[in-house]
Design a protein around this motif. Structure first.
Motif, PDB file in Angstrom:
ATOM      1  N   ALA A 211     -30.433   7.016  15.216  1.00  0.00           N
ATOM      2  CA  ALA A 211     -31.282   6.923  16.387  1.00  0.00           C
ATOM      3  C   ALA A 211     -32.292   5.777  16.184  1.00  0.00           C
ATOM      4  N   GLY A 212     -32.183   4.931  15.036  1.00  0.00           N
ATOM      5  CA  GLY A 212     -32.651   3.806  14.662  1.00  0.00           C
ATOM      6  C   GLY A 212     -34.186   3.452  14.651  1.00  0.00           C
ATOM      7  N   ARG A 213     -34.958   4.769  14.428  1.00  0.00           N
ATOM      8  CA  ARG A 213     -36.295   4.844  14.193  1.00  0.00           C
ATOM      9  C   ARG A 213     -36.634   5.868  13.786  1.00  0.00           C
ATOM     10  N   PHE A 214     -38.001   6.083  13.207  1.00  0.00           N
ATOM     11  CA  PHE A 214     -38.734   7.266  12.750  1.00  0.00           C
ATOM     12  C   PHE A 214     -39.132   8.289  13.851  1.00  0.00           C
ATOM     13  N   GLY A 215     -38.910   9.524  13.724  1.00  0.00           N
ATOM     14  CA  GLY A 215     -39.175  10.525  14.570  1.00  0.00           C
ATOM     15  C   GLY A 215     -40.854  10.458  14.627  1.00  0.00           C
ATOM     16  N   THR A 216     -41.406  11.322  15.704  1.00  0.00           N
ATOM     17  CA  THR A 216     -42.946  11.242  15.839  1.00  0.00           C
ATOM     18  C   THR A 216     -43.182  12.986  15.570  1.00  0.00           C
ATOM     19  N   ALA A 217     -44.530  13.057  15.202  1.00  0.00           N
ATOM     20  CA  ALA A 217     -44.981  14.429  14.866  1.00  0.00           C
ATOM     21  C   ALA A 217     -44.848  15.309  16.150  1.00  0.00           C
ATOM     22  N   GLU A 218     -45.099  14.884  17.413  1.00  0.00           N
ATOM     23  CA  GLU A 218     -45.036  15.260  18.731  1.00  0.00           C
ATOM     24  C   GLU A 218     -43.743  16.034  19.165  1.00  0.00           C
ATOM     25  N   GLU A 219     -42.710  15.227  18.305  1.00  0.00           N
ATOM     26  CA  GLU A 219     -41.487  15.673  18.622  1.00  0.00           C
ATOM     27  C   GLU A 219     -41.130  16.697  17.751  1.00  0.00           C
ATOM     28  N   ILE A 220     -41.761  16.850  16.682  1.00  0.00           N
ATOM     29  CA  ILE A 220     -41.500  18.246  15.780  1.00  0.00           C
ATOM     30  C   ILE A 220     -42.248  19.347  16.533  1.00  0.00           C
ATOM     31  N   ALA A 221     -43.566  18.905  16.896  1.00  0.00           N
ATOM     32  CA  ALA A 221     -44.280  20.040  17.375  1.00  0.00           C
ATOM     33  C   ALA A 221     -43.699  20.667  18.548  1.00  0.00           C
ATOM     34  N   ASN A 222     -43.190  19.872  19.310  1.00  0.00           N
ATOM     35  CA  ASN A 222     -42.531  20.554  20.657  1.00  0.00           C
ATOM     36  C   ASN A 222     -41.502  21.479  20.204  1.00  0.00           C
ATOM     37  N   ALA A 223     -40.659  21.380  19.210  1.00  0.00           N
ATOM     38  CA  ALA A 223     -39.732  22.169  18.619  1.00  0.00           C
ATOM     39  C   ALA A 223     -40.492  23.232  17.933  1.00  0.00           C
ATOM     40  N   VAL A 224     -41.449  23.194  17.189  1.00  0.00           N
ATOM     41  CA  VAL A 224     -42.150  24.390  16.609  1.00  0.00           C
ATOM     42  C   VAL A 224     -42.842  25.310  17.768  1.00  0.00           C
ATOM     43  N   VAL A 225     -43.348  24.734  18.826  1.00  0.00           N
ATOM     44  CA  VAL A 225     -43.705  25.385  20.073  1.00  0.00           C
ATOM     45  C   VAL A 225     -42.396  26.625  20.364  1.00  0.00           C
ATOM     46  N   PHE A 226     -41.219  25.989  20.469  1.00  0.00           N
ATOM     47  CA  PHE A 226     -40.343  26.572  20.873  1.00  0.00           C
ATOM     48  C   PHE A 226     -39.874  27.948  20.008  1.00  0.00           C
ATOM     49  N   LEU A 227     -40.084  27.488  18.983  1.00  0.00           N
ATOM     50  CA  LEU A 227     -39.685  28.701  17.520  1.00  0.00           C
ATOM     51  C   LEU A 227     -40.665  29.651  17.718  1.00  0.00           C
ATOM     52  N   ALA A 228     -41.970  29.289  18.160  1.00  0.00           N
ATOM     53  CA  ALA A 228     -42.978  30.322  18.042  1.00  0.00           C
ATOM     54  C   ALA A 228     -43.141  31.021  19.349  1.00  0.00           C
ATOM     55  N   SER A 229     -42.266  30.595  20.439  1.00  0.00           N
ATOM     56  CA  SER A 229     -42.449  31.263  21.684  1.00  0.00           C
ATOM     57  C   SER A 229     -41.235  32.329  21.909  1.00  0.00           C
ATOM     58  N   ASP A 230     -41.558  33.125  22.752  1.00  0.00           N
ATOM     59  CA  ASP A 230     -40.374  34.353  23.294  1.00  0.00           C
ATOM     60  C   ASP A 230     -39.162  33.791  23.672  1.00  0.00           C
ATOM     61  N   GLU A 231     -39.145  32.134  23.893  1.00  0.00           N
ATOM     62  CA  GLU A 231     -37.717  31.806  24.367  1.00  0.00           C
ATOM     63  C   GLU A 231     -36.497  31.608  23.463  1.00  0.00           C
ATOM     64  N   CYS A 232     -37.257  32.052  22.319  1.00  0.00           N
ATOM     65  CA  CYS A 232     -36.029  32.040  21.224  1.00  0.00           C
ATOM     66  C   CYS A 232     -35.755  33.406  20.424  1.00  0.00           C
ATOM     67  N   ARG A 233     -36.235  34.388  20.944  1.00  0.00           N
ATOM     68  CA  ARG A 233     -36.066  35.551  20.203  1.00  0.00           C
ATOM     69  C   ARG A 233     -34.744  36.026  19.792  1.00  0.00           C
TER      70      ARG A 233
END
Length: 249
Positions: A211-233
């Motif tokens: 991808a040619g760059r570092f990721g951002t903390a916000e990109e990881i945080a968005n994924a954690v929200v998904f894992l914490a939610s009922d969307e991925c039960r």
């Protein structure tokens, strides 16, 4: 839509980087949030950033006794826990010849032993359903020189997500692991490198990322929200690699 509305949540290592970004996102999604940290200055800064409604817990991520105290404080404040992001950790990189037993024990205590006993202490508080999100790393899948102890601890976390799920899914508790690649966080400033070395290292790391760059903390945080939610039960014992393609090289 607030995907975490009224969920009681914990983020360890929540005073900077990925942890702080995740705490912000959890609050935006309607969660009740607790964070842990050890640096009193950063704990106070996090309080100012996140607001007085966030529970701030001063706790050493590598201390087994501290994990029991975290559970006690959460029980008193929330009474239950719906999601936990086990994020606190350190990155100690050095050649094999430079490792001492004390350094090995410190890394393993913070990156693996402490998280294990935190989960053990929290299980009685976990709701049905509940989500445990462990912090892994792309390094667990690679053979990068100098990452010996960090990588083995993160590989342990990936395995732990599976075994915890196997044991706890009957109670509605699912465990998954999120494994970031190189992320632009203050953790990069704690590697003990000078400015020139830091710049050279960053260039070398980016060269390994399609991808040619570092990721951002916000990109990881968005994924954690998904894992914490009922969307991925239906996501149980799995690993989410967010590394800009680094692991495919």
């Amino acid at each position: 839509m607030q995907r975490l509305r009224n969920k009681a949540t914990l983020i360890t290592g929540g005073t900077s980087g990925i942890g702080l970004a995740t705490a912000r996102r959890f609050l935006e999604e309607g969660a009740r949030v607790a964070i842990t940290g050890t640096n009193k200055g950063r704990l106070e800064e996090a309080r100012k950033t996140l607001g007085d409604n966030v529970l701030i817990i001063d706790a050493d991520a590598g201390s087994v006794a501290a994990q029991d105290d975290i559970a006690r404080q959460l029980g008193a404040a929330f009474g239950k826990l719906d999601a936990v992001f086990v994020n606190a950790g350190i990155v100690d990189l050095r050649p094999l010849a430079d490792w001492s037993e004390a350094a090995f024990d410190r890394s393993v205590a913070i990156d693996l032993k402490g998280p294990y006993f935190l989960v053990k202490a929290l299980v009685p508080l976990l709701s049905n359903p509940a989500s445990i999100i462990l912090s892994g790393s792309v390094n667990a899948h690679m053979g990068m020189a100098g990452t010996h102890v960090y990588s083995l601890a993160k590989a342990g976390m990936i395995s732990l997500a599976r075994t915890l799920s196997g044991e706890l899914i009957g109670r509605g508790i699912r465990a998954n692991v999120i494994s970031p690649g190189p992320i632009d966080t203050p953790l990069n400033d704690k590697l003990g490198l000078g400015p020139a070395e830091t710049k050279a290292r960053a260039k070398a790391v980016v060269g390994m990322v399609p991808a040619g760059r570092f990721g951002t903390a916000e990109e990881i945080a968005n994924a954690v929200v998904f894992l914490a939610s009922d969307e991925c039960r239906f996501m149980v014992g799995s690993e989410m690699l967010i590394d800009g393609g680094m692991s495919i090289m």
